[in-house]
Enzyme design. Sequence first.
Site: not given
Length: 218
Positions: A33, A66, A68, A137, A142, A144-145, A175-177, A198
């Site tokens: 990714h 991706h 953004m 999302m 914007g 990471g983490g 995507d995310g967390g 992360s």
Amino acid sequence: MPHFIAPSVLAANFGQLATDVQMLNNSTADWIHVDIMDGRFVPNISFGFPVVQAIQKVATKPLDVHLMIEQPEQYIEQFRAAGAEYISVHYEACPHLHRTLQQIKATGAKAGVALNPHTSVQVLADVIQDLDLVILMSVNPGFGGQKFIQHTYKKIEQLKAMIQESQSACLIEVDGGVNQENAPALLKAGADVLVAGSFVFNSANPTQTIQDLKQISF
């Protein structure tokens, strides 16, 4: 169908990027990714064509790019030429979304749309059959983490129902967390692809972490 794991190189060590990409090649990851940020659509800047090209030269797995960025239609062909096999644009950045999806497909890439946390999956009803991928999302894009947004589970279920009703072959990517704790529930809700940045690269053994995510069942 088994789920896919797509580690995000945004969390990699840029000082040893080739080494980290080679680690992904040797792991059970399915895709790589690649997050492109322009500092305008999202409040951060990541990297552009030269870095994507450098990743592509080392990578043996598909690049899941991706975008953004604002006005993504200006750069579709360049990202495809740089090695992108999946190109996803944000619904929020595309006033002529159908045209942009056709532009992506014309390059031979798979076409995806990403939705910010506040955007309803219903906005995709008229293009769902044109899509190969939807990125939901589960953090605000914007950085990471960030902490996972719980409402994502409901959005996955809603999107899965839309896909099944329309008989689309579209995949759902989250995507995310994403981590070991929430991954089973994400897959149970209907996710097909898990992005992890992360959580993978900050772990003591990234290869094992990818393997653990790949072996999750529900």
